[in-house]
Design a protein around this motif. Structure first.
Motif, PDB file in Angstrom:
ATOM      1  N   GLY A  32      26.473  -6.338 -10.256  1.00  0.00           N
ATOM      2  CA  GLY A  32      25.846  -7.646 -10.215  1.00  0.00           C
ATOM      3  C   GLY A  32      24.954  -7.869 -11.426  1.00  0.00           C
ATOM      4  O   GLY A  32      24.391  -6.914 -11.982  1.00  0.00           O
ATOM      5  N   ARG A  33      24.854  -9.113 -11.838  1.00  0.00           N
ATOM      6  CA  ARG A  33      23.950  -9.498 -12.932  1.00  0.00           C
ATOM      7  C   ARG A  33      23.151 -10.704 -12.469  1.00  0.00           C
ATOM      8  O   ARG A  33      23.659 -11.545 -11.720  1.00  0.00           O
ATOM      9  CB  ARG A  33      24.761  -9.849 -14.179  1.00  0.00           C
ATOM     10  N   ALA A  34      21.919 -10.785 -12.910  1.00  0.00           N
ATOM     11  CA  ALA A  34      21.079 -11.903 -12.501  1.00  0.00           C
ATOM     12  C   ALA A  34      20.116 -12.279 -13.613  1.00  0.00           C
ATOM     13  O   ALA A  34      19.524 -11.393 -14.252  1.00  0.00           O
ATOM     14  CB  ALA A  34      20.300 -11.555 -11.233  1.00  0.00           C
ATOM     15  N   TYR A  35      19.970 -13.575 -13.831  1.00  0.00           N
ATOM     16  CA  TYR A  35      18.927 -14.107 -14.719  1.00  0.00           C
ATOM     17  C   TYR A  35      18.029 -14.981 -13.860  1.00  0.00           C
ATOM     18  O   TYR A  35      18.492 -15.945 -13.236  1.00  0.00           O
ATOM     19  CB  TYR A  35      19.540 -14.917 -15.860  1.00  0.00           C
ATOM     20  N   VAL A  36      16.746 -14.619 -13.786  1.00  0.00           N
ATOM     21  CA  VAL A  36      15.796 -15.345 -12.938  1.00  0.00           C
ATOM     22  C   VAL A  36      14.581 -15.678 -13.800  1.00  0.00           C
ATOM     23  O   VAL A  36      13.738 -14.809 -14.054  1.00  0.00           O
ATOM     24  CB  VAL A  36      15.379 -14.502 -11.713  1.00  0.00           C
ATOM     25  N   PRO A  37      14.462 -16.911 -14.280  1.00  0.00           N
ATOM     26  CA  PRO A  37      13.434 -17.221 -15.279  1.00  0.00           C
ATOM     27  C   PRO A  37      12.008 -17.335 -14.764  1.00  0.00           C
ATOM     28  O   PRO A  37      11.065 -17.049 -15.502  1.00  0.00           O
ATOM     29  CB  PRO A  37      13.904 -18.561 -15.866  1.00  0.00           C
ATOM     30  N   ASP A  38      11.813 -17.755 -13.499  1.00  0.00           N
ATOM     31  CA  ASP A  38      10.438 -18.080 -13.103  1.00  0.00           C
ATOM     32  C   ASP A  38      10.021 -17.600 -11.719  1.00  0.00           C
ATOM     33  O   ASP A  38       8.998 -18.034 -11.196  1.00  0.00           O
ATOM     34  CB  ASP A  38      10.199 -19.588 -13.222  1.00  0.00           C
ATOM     35  N   MET A  39      10.787 -16.716 -11.111  1.00  0.00           N
ATOM     36  CA  MET A  39      10.367 -16.072  -9.875  1.00  0.00           C
ATOM     37  C   MET A  39      10.989 -14.682  -9.826  1.00  0.00           C
ATOM     38  O   MET A  39      11.776 -14.324 -10.703  1.00  0.00           O
ATOM     39  CB  MET A  39      10.767 -16.898  -8.646  1.00  0.00           C
ATOM     40  N   ILE A  40      10.639 -13.892  -8.817  1.00  0.00           N
ATOM     41  CA  ILE A  40      11.147 -12.533  -8.714  1.00  0.00           C
ATOM     42  C   ILE A  40      12.511 -12.560  -8.025  1.00  0.00           C
ATOM     43  O   ILE A  40      12.700 -13.247  -7.018  1.00  0.00           O
ATOM     44  CB  ILE A  40      10.163 -11.636  -7.934  1.00  0.00           C
ATOM     45  N   TRP A  41      13.439 -11.826  -8.570  1.00  0.00           N
ATOM     46  CA  TRP A  41      14.782 -11.687  -7.991  1.00  0.00           C
ATOM     47  C   TRP A  41      14.657 -11.247  -6.534  1.00  0.00           C
ATOM     48  O   TRP A  41      13.910 -10.338  -6.203  1.00  0.00           O
ATOM     49  CB  TRP A  41      15.544 -10.658  -8.818  1.00  0.00           C
ATOM     50  N   GLY A  42      15.402 -11.902  -5.642  1.00  0.00           N
ATOM     51  CA  GLY A  42      15.241 -11.679  -4.213  1.00  0.00           C
ATOM     52  C   GLY A  42      15.388 -10.237  -3.781  1.00  0.00           C
ATOM     53  O   GLY A  42      14.722  -9.788  -2.836  1.00  0.00           O
ATOM     54  N   THR A  43      16.253  -9.478  -4.453  1.00  0.00           N
ATOM     55  CA  THR A  43      16.508  -8.106  -4.060  1.00  0.00           C
ATOM     56  C   THR A  43      15.403  -7.157  -4.500  1.00  0.00           C
ATOM     57  O   THR A  43      15.413  -5.978  -4.160  1.00  0.00           O
ATOM     58  CB  THR A  43      17.885  -7.667  -4.585  1.00  0.00           C
ATOM     59  N   LEU A  44      14.417  -7.665  -5.236  1.00  0.00           N
ATOM     60  CA  LEU A  44      13.246  -6.868  -5.602  1.00  0.00           C
ATOM     61  C   LEU A  44      11.952  -7.442  -5.014  1.00  0.00           C
ATOM     62  O   LEU A  44      10.868  -6.949  -5.322  1.00  0.00           O
ATOM     63  CB  LEU A  44      13.116  -6.788  -7.126  1.00  0.00           C
ATOM     64  N   GLN A  45      12.056  -8.457  -4.182  1.00  0.00           N
ATOM     65  CA  GLN A  45      10.852  -9.054  -3.607  1.00  0.00           C
ATOM     66  C   GLN A  45      10.227  -8.143  -2.557  1.00  0.00           C
ATOM     67  O   GLN A  45      10.923  -7.495  -1.780  1.00  0.00           O
ATOM     68  CB  GLN A  45      11.187 -10.405  -2.971  1.00  0.00           C
ATOM     69  N   THR A  46       8.902  -8.116  -2.528  1.00  0.00           N
ATOM     70  CA  THR A  46       8.197  -7.449  -1.441  1.00  0.00           C
ATOM     71  C   THR A  46       8.284  -8.308  -0.184  1.00  0.00           C
ATOM     72  O   THR A  46       8.625  -9.505  -0.243  1.00  0.00           O
ATOM     73  CB  THR A  46       6.723  -7.222  -1.771  1.00  0.00           C
ATOM     74  N   GLY A  70      14.388 -14.057   8.730  1.00  0.00           N
ATOM     75  CA  GLY A  70      14.963 -14.175   7.400  1.00  0.00           C
ATOM     76  C   GLY A  70      14.432 -13.117   6.454  1.00  0.00           C
ATOM     77  O   GLY A  70      15.182 -12.535   5.660  1.00  0.00           O
ATOM     78  N   VAL A  71      13.123 -12.848   6.529  1.00  0.00           N
ATOM     79  CA  VAL A  71      12.517 -11.821   5.676  1.00  0.00           C
ATOM     80  C   VAL A  71      13.080 -10.451   6.021  1.00  0.00           C
ATOM     81  O   VAL A  71      13.387  -9.643   5.131  1.00  0.00           O
ATOM     82  CB  VAL A  71      10.985 -11.841   5.812  1.00  0.00           C
ATOM     83  N   ALA A  72      13.229 -10.166   7.300  1.00  0.00           N
ATOM     84  CA  ALA A  72      13.784  -8.877   7.718  1.00  0.00           C
ATOM     85  C   ALA A  72      15.181  -8.667   7.135  1.00  0.00           C
ATOM     86  O   ALA A  72      15.530  -7.568   6.681  1.00  0.00           O
ATOM     87  CB  ALA A  72      13.825  -8.789   9.239  1.00  0.00           C
ATOM     88  N   LYS A  73      15.982  -9.715   7.123  1.00  0.00           N
ATOM     89  CA  LYS A  73      17.330  -9.617   6.550  1.00  0.00           C
ATOM     90  C   LYS A  73      17.265  -9.429   5.037  1.00  0.00           C
ATOM     91  O   LYS A  73      18.070  -8.679   4.458  1.00  0.00           O
ATOM     92  CB  LYS A  73      18.127 -10.877   6.884  1.00  0.00           C
ATOM     93  N   ARG A  74      16.307 -10.112   4.383  1.00  0.00           N
ATOM     94  CA  ARG A  74      16.179  -9.937   2.934  1.00  0.00           C
ATOM     95  C   ARG A  74      15.796  -8.504   2.602  1.00  0.00           C
ATOM     96  O   ARG A  74      16.282  -7.934   1.620  1.00  0.00           O
ATOM     97  CB  ARG A  74      15.150 -10.920   2.372  1.00  0.00           C
ATOM     98  N   MET A  75      14.928  -7.909   3.413  1.00  0.00           N
ATOM     99  CA  MET A  75      14.577  -6.507   3.196  1.00  0.00           C
ATOM    100  C   MET A  75      15.796  -5.611   3.441  1.00  0.00           C
ATOM    101  O   MET A  75      16.012  -4.627   2.724  1.00  0.00           O
ATOM    102  CB  MET A  75      13.430  -6.098   4.117  1.00  0.00           C
ATOM    103  N   GLN A  76      16.613  -5.957   4.423  1.00  0.00           N
ATOM    104  CA  GLN A  76      17.814  -5.177   4.722  1.00  0.00           C
ATOM    105  C   GLN A  76      18.785  -5.199   3.551  1.00  0.00           C
ATOM    106  O   GLN A  76      19.399  -4.183   3.210  1.00  0.00           O
ATOM    107  CB  GLN A  76      18.496  -5.728   5.979  1.00  0.00           C
ATOM    108  N   ARG A  77      18.920  -6.348   2.913  1.00  0.00           N
ATOM    109  CA  ARG A  77      19.855  -6.466   1.793  1.00  0.00           C
ATOM    110  C   ARG A  77      19.453  -5.563   0.637  1.00  0.00           C
ATOM    111  O   ARG A  77      20.300  -5.142  -0.162  1.00  0.00           O
ATOM    112  CB  ARG A  77      19.932  -7.927   1.373  1.00  0.00           C
TER     113      ARG A  77
END
Length: 208
Positions: A32-46, A70-77
């Motif tokens: 996977g590749r990602a460019y995220v200019p102004d927030m933290i990439w979802g897979t690295l969010q606390t 939703g947050v629990a699922k994001r942490m799971q990913r």
């Protein structure tokens, strides 16, 4: 081919279901590749950062409030970062380190996580300095999943999300990412920018 789905339709039951879709995307694509200019990439969010972001999504779109689920699922990913089967090449704009999501305490924790995770074997983290010269006009954020014939670019807009699979369009996203990655800094230089941002948030007292 380009397909678009309105957010209010896609999130009609809340944020949890779409997180299930994203988990499936990540588990099924090794690269996977990602460019995220102004927030933290979802897979690295606390968890704290993700809670603020999904709360803002719920409020803005007027969808059912299931933020904890939703947050629990994001942490799971995020488990794809640690399973030894995936690799992600991510470029964050330096602005992403300073966009105030949740206040200084949330941002300090978020930057600390980036510092800790930057050395993961599954991750190549670049920071695009705010003063970097990029051989590309300013573009929106995007993700590229997969490689070769299975690749697609995913773009999130204000009102909808969009997937791009048309080879000629996809080639432009891949070209754009290559230019952004070339202009970004990695390793020690990226760490220096992360620590500078951490010092900034540390200097701001948390609200009482």
């Amino acid at each position: 081919m380009t397909s678009s789905v309105p957010w209010q339709e896609r999130l009609s039951t809340g944020t949890e279901a779409v997180q299930d879709d994203v988990i499936s995307w990540y588990q099924s694509t090794r690269e996977g590749r990602a460019y995220v200019p102004d927030m933290i990439w979802g897979t690295l969010q606390t968890e704290a950062y993700a809670t603020v972001i999904l709360g803002q999504v719920v409020e803005f779109l007027g969808i059912p409030n299931d933020v904890p689920a939703g947050v629990a699922k994001r942490m799971q990913r995020q488990q794809v970062l640690y399973d030894g089967k995936h690799h992600y090449d991510v470029v964050l704009g330096e602005q992403a380190l300073y966009t105030n999501v949740g206040g200084p305490e949330v941002m300090r924790g978020q930057i600390e996580r980036l510092i800790d995770e930057a050395g993961l074997p599954s991750l190549r983290l670049g920071i695009l300095p705010s003063t970097a010269q990029v051989n590309l006009f300013p573009v929106h954020g995007f993700n590229i999943y997969g490689a070769s014939n299975d690749a697609r670019a995913h773009v999130e807009l204000v009102s909808s999300s969009m997937d791009v699979t048309e080879p000629s369009e996809l080639a432009l996203y891949e070209k754009a990412f290559a230019l952004l990655r070339t202009a970004a800094v990695h390793g020690g230089d990226a760490d220096a920018l992360l620590r500078k941002a951490h010092a900034h948030w540390k200097s701001i007292p948390a609200r009482e």
